[in-house]
Design an enzyme around this catalytic site. Structure first.
Site, mmCIF file in Angstrom:
data_model
loop_
_atom_site.group_PDB
_atom_site.id
_atom_site.type_symbol
_atom_site.label_atom_id
_atom_site.label_comp_id
_atom_site.label_asym_id
_atom_site.label_seq_id
_atom_site.Cartn_x
_atom_site.Cartn_y
_atom_site.Cartn_z
ATOM 1 N N SER A 101 37.282 111.993 46.608
ATOM 2 C CA SER A 101 36.192 112.484 47.462
ATOM 3 C C SER A 101 35.228 111.351 47.802
ATOM 4 O O SER A 101 34.655 110.705 46.918
ATOM 5 C CB SER A 101 35.433 113.598 46.744
ATOM 6 O OG SER A 101 34.195 113.799 47.389
ATOM 7 N N HIS A 153 39.213 112.581 51.006
ATOM 8 C CA HIS A 153 38.562 113.886 51.166
ATOM 9 C C HIS A 153 37.102 113.646 51.548
ATOM 10 O O HIS A 153 36.365 112.971 50.834
ATOM 11 C CB HIS A 153 38.684 114.610 49.823
ATOM 12 C CG HIS A 153 38.075 115.970 49.761
ATOM 13 N ND1 HIS A 153 38.767 117.114 50.076
ATOM 14 C CD2 HIS A 153 36.835 116.377 49.390
ATOM 15 C CE1 HIS A 153 37.986 118.174 49.899
ATOM 16 N NE2 HIS A 153 36.802 117.754 49.485
ATOM 17 N N ASP A 204 33.488 115.247 52.371
ATOM 18 C CA ASP A 204 32.692 116.448 52.110
ATOM 19 C C ASP A 204 31.536 116.558 53.093
ATOM 20 O O ASP A 204 30.551 115.824 53.009
ATOM 21 C CB ASP A 204 32.168 116.410 50.672
ATOM 22 C CG ASP A 204 33.261 116.755 49.674
ATOM 23 O OD1 ASP A 204 33.919 117.791 49.855
ATOM 24 O OD2 ASP A 204 33.467 115.967 48.727
ATOM 25 N N MET A 250 28.500 118.664 54.569
ATOM 26 C CA MET A 250 27.570 119.725 54.142
ATOM 27 C C MET A 250 26.394 119.799 55.110
ATOM 28 O O MET A 250 25.883 118.774 55.557
ATOM 29 C CB MET A 250 27.031 119.419 52.744
ATOM 30 C CG MET A 250 28.113 119.199 51.698
ATOM 31 S SD MET A 250 27.403 119.007 50.066
ATOM 32 C CE MET A 250 28.845 118.453 49.145
ATOM 33 N N HIS A 263 36.479 118.499 54.586
ATOM 34 C CA HIS A 263 36.118 119.756 53.915
ATOM 35 C C HIS A 263 34.765 120.180 54.470
ATOM 36 O O HIS A 263 33.739 119.596 54.111
ATOM 37 C CB HIS A 263 36.073 119.509 52.391
ATOM 38 C CG HIS A 263 35.627 120.690 51.595
ATOM 39 N ND1 HIS A 263 35.213 120.586 50.278
ATOM 40 C CD2 HIS A 263 35.528 122.009 51.916
ATOM 41 C CE1 HIS A 263 34.879 121.785 49.838
ATOM 42 N NE2 HIS A 263 35.044 122.664 50.802
ATOM 43 N N MET A 300 31.812 122.253 54.602
ATOM 44 C CA MET A 300 30.947 123.217 53.902
ATOM 45 C C MET A 300 29.750 123.481 54.814
ATOM 46 O O MET A 300 28.609 123.087 54.529
ATOM 47 C CB MET A 300 30.524 122.639 52.549
ATOM 48 C CG MET A 300 31.673 122.595 51.552
ATOM 49 S SD MET A 300 31.351 121.496 50.167
ATOM 50 C CE MET A 300 31.900 119.947 50.869
ATOM 51 N N MET A 352 38.055 126.194 45.133
ATOM 52 C CA MET A 352 36.920 125.448 44.577
ATOM 53 C C MET A 352 36.857 125.639 43.061
ATOM 54 O O MET A 352 36.873 126.762 42.555
ATOM 55 C CB MET A 352 35.604 125.911 45.207
ATOM 56 C CG MET A 352 35.454 125.615 46.690
ATOM 57 S SD MET A 352 35.692 123.885 47.157
ATOM 58 C CE MET A 352 34.373 123.078 46.225
ATOM 59 N N GLY A 398 28.636 121.888 46.833
ATOM 60 C CA GLY A 398 27.318 121.310 47.122
ATOM 61 C C GLY A 398 27.108 119.953 46.471
ATOM 62 O O GLY A 398 26.452 119.093 47.042
ATOM 63 N N PHE A 399 27.691 119.767 45.294
ATOM 64 C CA PHE A 399 27.417 118.530 44.557
ATOM 65 C C PHE A 399 28.660 118.094 43.790
ATOM 66 O O PHE A 399 29.427 118.944 43.332
ATOM 67 C CB PHE A 399 26.260 118.750 43.569
ATOM 68 C CG PHE A 399 24.999 119.209 44.249
ATOM 69 C CD1 PHE A 399 24.111 118.285 44.786
ATOM 70 C CD2 PHE A 399 24.734 120.562 44.398
ATOM 71 C CE1 PHE A 399 22.966 118.711 45.454
ATOM 72 C CE2 PHE A 399 23.590 121.004 45.056
ATOM 73 C CZ PHE A 399 22.700 120.074 45.591
ATOM 74 N N GLY A 426 30.283 116.040 40.429
ATOM 75 C CA GLY A 426 29.904 115.862 39.028
ATOM 76 C C GLY A 426 29.533 117.140 38.292
ATOM 77 O O GLY A 426 28.952 117.090 37.215
ATOM 78 N N ASP A 458 39.441 121.601 44.179
ATOM 79 C CA ASP A 458 38.322 120.710 44.492
ATOM 80 C C ASP A 458 37.115 121.041 43.618
ATOM 81 O O ASP A 458 36.575 122.143 43.678
ATOM 82 C CB ASP A 458 37.959 120.887 45.979
ATOM 83 C CG ASP A 458 36.858 119.936 46.417
ATOM 84 O OD1 ASP A 458 36.572 118.963 45.690
ATOM 85 O OD2 ASP A 458 36.284 120.175 47.502
ATOM 86 N N GLY A 459 36.713 120.038 42.823
ATOM 87 C CA GLY A 459 35.504 120.183 42.020
ATOM 88 C C GLY A 459 35.802 120.225 40.530
ATOM 89 O O GLY A 459 36.543 121.086 40.057
ATOM 90 N N GLY A 460 35.258 119.244 39.830
ATOM 91 C CA GLY A 460 35.376 119.243 38.378
ATOM 92 C C GLY A 460 36.743 118.872 37.839
ATOM 93 O O GLY A 460 37.060 119.141 36.683
ATOM 94 N N GLY A 517 36.123 113.449 42.775
ATOM 95 C CA GLY A 517 34.958 112.651 43.130
ATOM 96 C C GLY A 517 34.584 111.758 41.969
ATOM 97 O O GLY A 517 35.001 110.597 41.880
ATOM 98 N N SER A 518 33.826 112.318 41.031
ATOM 99 C CA SER A 518 33.284 111.481 39.970
ATOM 100 C C SER A 518 34.354 110.894 39.052
ATOM 101 O O SER A 518 34.215 109.756 38.609
ATOM 102 C CB SER A 518 32.229 112.248 39.170
ATOM 103 O OG SER A 518 32.648 113.556 38.936
#
Ligand code: DX5
Ligand code: ZN
Length: 216
Positions: A6, A31, A33, A35, A64, A66, A135, A140-141, A143, A173-175, A195-196
């Site tokens: 991401s 990817h 993001d 927003m 993506h 959002m 998701m 939104g964020f 990490g 996507d996410g975590g 991402g992170s």
């Protein structure tokens, strides 16, 4: 397994270099993001950075969106060279219309689904999708902590796709990181966004991507 880092966590002062570094490190897709500060409580960017980086990479660009009105801005992302474009099923614009517009433009349509939305809602739209983005966090964020029942939702979407009898990617996507990737892949995920985990890995992007592949 397709690994899609991401860009949300990239250094925006050196965006082109980041794109090239991720490609060299073994990323499959990038990817992006997007927003709008309305659909999600954060603002990022529109199509401009994708367009600016398009010539820096031959990787698949996955947008993506959002945003509340994905149809209103779709043209910008088509012109910027996005290959696979996801809107949220929870967005204000009509999802069917969005998916058809992406397909009409010869790009790949995708739908993203939030943690609190049931997978059943995808059913009538699934035949129009090339990918479902499940998701793993509230969008939104980057990490954030992974929401564990995402694994069950991936399995549920996988069984819906099997019934459909047509290939549809499942993206998570996410975590996502080495702690949960094997469970996600076992449940049926084939595209992982990170991402992170990748962009903040102390040993660099290539090691991070290798570690994800080794666990997946
Ligand atoms: C969340 C975004 C994700 C996120 C991924 O709203 O859609 O793409 O940036 O970041 P990590 O992997 O850190 O959760
Ligand atoms: Zn995302």
């Amino acid at each position: 397994m397709i690994v899609a880092p991401s860009m949300l966590v990239a250094d925006f002062a050196r965006l082109g270099e980041e794109v090239r570094a991720l490609e060299e490190a073994g990323a499959d897709w990038l990817h992006w993001d997007v927003m709008d500060g309305h659909f999600v409580p954060n603002l990022t960017h529109g199509a401009l950075p994708l367009r600016a980086c398009r010539d820096a990479s031959s990787l698949t660009f996955n947008a993506h969106l959002m945003i509340s009105e994905p149809l209103r801005y779709l043209d910008d992302f088509l012109q910027a060279g996005a290959d696979i474009i996801a809107a949220h099923i929870e967005a204000k614009d009509d999802a069917r219309e969005f998916l058809e517009a992406v397909a009409d433009a010869d790009r790949r349509p995708a739908l993203a689904i939030n943690p609190d939305t049931s997978a059943e809602q995808l059913q009538p739209l699934l035949p129009l999708c090339d990918m479902i983005t499940v998701m793993g966090v509230h969008p939104g964020f980057s990490g954030q902590e992974f929401i564990e029942n995402t694994v069950d939702k991936v399995a549920q979407v996988r069984s819906m796709i099997e019934d459909l009898g047509r290939e549809v990617y499942i993206q998570v996507d996410g975590g996502v990181g080495t702690g949960n990737i094997s469970r996600l892949v076992a449940a049926g995920a084939d595209v992982v966004v990170s991402g992170s985990f990748v962009l903040q890995h102390p040993e660099g992007y290539a090691t991070a991507i290798e570690q994800l592949r080794a666990c997946g």
